[in-house]
Every structure is written in C-alpha cells, then in structure tokens.
Scaffold this active site. Structure first.
Site, mmCIF file in Angstrom:
data_model
loop_
_atom_site.group_PDB
_atom_site.id
_atom_site.type_symbol
_atom_site.label_atom_id
_atom_site.label_comp_id
_atom_site.label_asym_id
_atom_site.label_seq_id
_atom_site.Cartn_x
_atom_site.Cartn_y
_atom_site.Cartn_z
ATOM 1 C CE LYS A 125 -4.464 -1.435 1.744
ATOM 2 N NZ LYS A 125 -5.534 -1.163 2.710
ATOM 3 C CE LYS A 207 -8.876 -10.903 -3.967
ATOM 4 N NZ LYS A 207 -8.404 -10.835 -2.594
ATOM 5 C CE LYS A 210 -12.199 -2.526 -1.118
ATOM 6 N NZ LYS A 210 -12.748 -2.346 0.197
#
Ligand code: TRP
Length: 342
Positions: A125, A207, A210
């Site tokens: 992140k 994957k 969102k």
C-alpha cells in the site's frame, strides 16, 4: 459465575465468537460477496457473530468525507441485503465504538517497529500511495488486532491477504496475556478453501478488485443488469474457441467460475452445455446467470438503503451492543495496564 448459578441448557451453550469487517472504500464487488459476505451469512447462525464496517481503517488512505459517510452506510446496507440479520449478528460501524481506538493505543505500545515494518500489505500500500505514506497505514494492523481482541473473537473470517495481520494479532494477544495475565482469546484465522476466486474481467491473471481503475474489470453489487451484461460481453478471453476449463486460459476459466458460482453447475456440466457453441453464446449465458444471481440482493439493498433513518437506527443498536461488550474488556485491559480506575 453465571454458569455456576444457573446451569446452561443446550440452547445457551457458549458459542464461539467470530468477527470480521470490510472497509468502506468502494462499492462491494461480486468477489467480496461470494468470497466473504456469503460465508458470513452462513456462519452467523453457528457462531456468535460481530460484523463491522471499518471506517477507521479506511482513512489510512485519503477519503472524501461525503463519500466515506455514504459508503459506510452503503456497505452496512449491503451486509444486510446479503443476509446479515441484525437480530442475529451484531452489526456496527467501527468508529461508533471508541474502545477500538482505545485498545489500539495499548496494543501499539506492545508492538515492535520491526513487526509493523514486515507487513507485506504495508509495503504494497505504501508503494501504491507513495504520496501519502502515513503512520496510520503503518499501524493499521494493530487497529485490526484491537477490533478482534476487544470481543475475544475465536475465529476471524478473512481472505488469504490478511493472514499476516492475524498472525500479528495472535502475537499481541499472547504478549499481553504473558506480560500481564490471561486476558485475550488468541484468535484463529478462518480462511475459506480457495476454489472460487474471481478474477478481473479485463486481466484475468489478476484478482478482481474493487479499486481497479478499469471499471469494466469488476462487477459491483450495485451494477445494473445492463452493466453486468455489457461487462461480461466485453470480458477478455483468448484466441481459442472452445469452452473448456484450462488454467492456461484464465479468461474462459474465470467466466466458467462465475457461471459455476451463479448456477451451481460443475465445470464438467458447463463444458457439456456449451460443447460446439462459441464465446458469444457462453458470455450471454454467464451474463444472464450473474444478473439472476445478483438481482435479489440488489433489490433488497435498494430497499434497505432507501430508508436511511432505519438503517442508522439499526447501526446504533449494533454499536450499543458492541460497546457493552467492548467496555468490559477494555476496563480489564486498562486495569491490568496500571491505569487508575476512573
Ligand atoms: N484489514 C481487513 C481487510 O482489509 C479489514 C479489517 C479490519 C478486518 N479490521 C478487521 C477484518 C477485523 C477482520 C477482522 O480486509
């Protein structure tokens, strides 16, 4: 003590506690629904369950206040639309229970700098948000540990990507128990067997996410029928023609997974059904199967979300129930830590 005074009847047997949460950072996807939410719905009857919307975690990445506020309610409504029953489970918003941040501080002072530095999600992140590598992003897993330990959860249903955070949570529980005295349950991760991982419609090696910048890659729970049909129609496949399950053909394999999840058919059945047919027919069938599968959830969602007062009242009730439990655990922790009782 209650156990001694009044022997437990069968119905009152101590159920194990589960707790989980999702961040209100974006609309939920079919992947989160199938991979997590649907499992929670099943588990809530077997376990004493707490489900929260982790808005405190969300601000480790910059959020627009109005959007965060809206999405927190969206996610809570989606939990309910998926089948989380607020009369069965404790459903609440993390920031409504201040004990989470209070326990977070105590645990922060028990966490080594090196322990946080090793977290792979922090590394990922901070690379992704290089312009905002804040300390909250660094200590994020400690807050997650607080979420879990505050309710003495036995099991934590999460995805594989959270395993390391769960390991830290277990270490912190053991450390506190060792330094002071047994206080926290040491939780176990509860990771569903892989098998139905849903991949991006545009880059099927990745994957489904969102936060994918390409909207065509992701099916959101709030997508309209037309959006779903169009995204599936434009899903990336390959230059082959047959509908057979082959990991080396991830696009077709992913559509088969989606069809299998939404219809309950096995891969062998799907292969037979589409023998001799092409991608166009297959995609059409997959699109319609997803539409049929998601429509009832979306309709319930729209109904729940349209009554915001009722939704907020439900969340208030959930937060009160959560606080009731959290307060007791925090009081113990504060006392053992050496804080003078108030
Ligand atoms: N970190 C989790 C995720 O991103 C969300 C989360 C926060 C969570 N607190 C939790 C999950 C407690 C389970 C239990 O998926």
């Amino acid at each position: 003590m209650v156990g001694i005074l009044a022997p437990m009847t069968e119905g009152q047997q101590q159920k194990k506690v589960i707790l989980s949460g999702m961040q209100p950072t974006n609309d939920l996807t079919i992947g989160q629904y199938c991979g997590a939410l649907r499992n929670w719905v099943e588990l809530q009857h077997e376990y004493e369950s707490l489900f929260c919307v982790v808005d405190l975690h969300a601000i480790t990445v910059r959020q627009e206040p109005a959007k965060l506020r809206k999405r927190t309610l969206d996610v809570a409504a989606m939990y309910m639309a998926a089948g989380i029953d607020p009369d069965v489970s404790t459903l609440f918003v993390q920031s409504h229970v201040p004990e989470h941040t209070q326990l977070n501080w105590v645990l922060t002072c028990l966490t080594g700098f090196g322990e946080c530095s090793r977290m792979t999600q922090f590394k990922d992140k901070s690379a992704m948000h290089a312009d905002n590598v804040n300390v909250g992003l660094f200590t994020y897993p400690i807050l997650m540990a607080a979420d879990i330990l505050l309710y003495n959860a036995d099991l934590v249903p999460v995805g594989e990507d959270q395993r390391q955070h769960l390991e830290l949570t277990r270490n912190l529980a053991e450390r506190f128990n060792f330094h002071y005295s047994p206080t926290f349950t040491v939780p176990e991760p509860f990771i569903p067997k892989v098998g139905a991982k849903i991949m991006s419609l545009q880059e099927p090696e990745k994957k489904m996410s969102k936060s994918d910048p390409n909207e065509k890659a992701t099916i959101f729970m709030v997508d309209t029928d037309e959006q779903i049909l169009s995204k599936v129609k434009r899903a990336v496949t390959d230059s082959g023609t047959t509908i057979v399950y082959d990991e080396k053909r991830p696009g077709v394999a992913n559509l088969m997974t989606l069809y299998s999840i939404t219809t309950g058919k096995s891969n062998a059945e799907i292969e037979r059904e589409f023998a001799g047919l092409g991608y166009a027919e297959f995609k059409d069938a997959v699109g319609h199967a997803i539409v049929t599968f998601l429509r009832p959830v979306r309709e319930r969602y729209v109904a729940i979300r349209s009554d915001e007062d009722a939704l907020k009242a439900t969340l208030k009730r959930g937060a009160e129930a959560a606080r009731e439990r959290a307060r007791k655990v925090l009081r113990k922790v504060y006392k053992k830590t050496g804080f003078v009782e108030f």
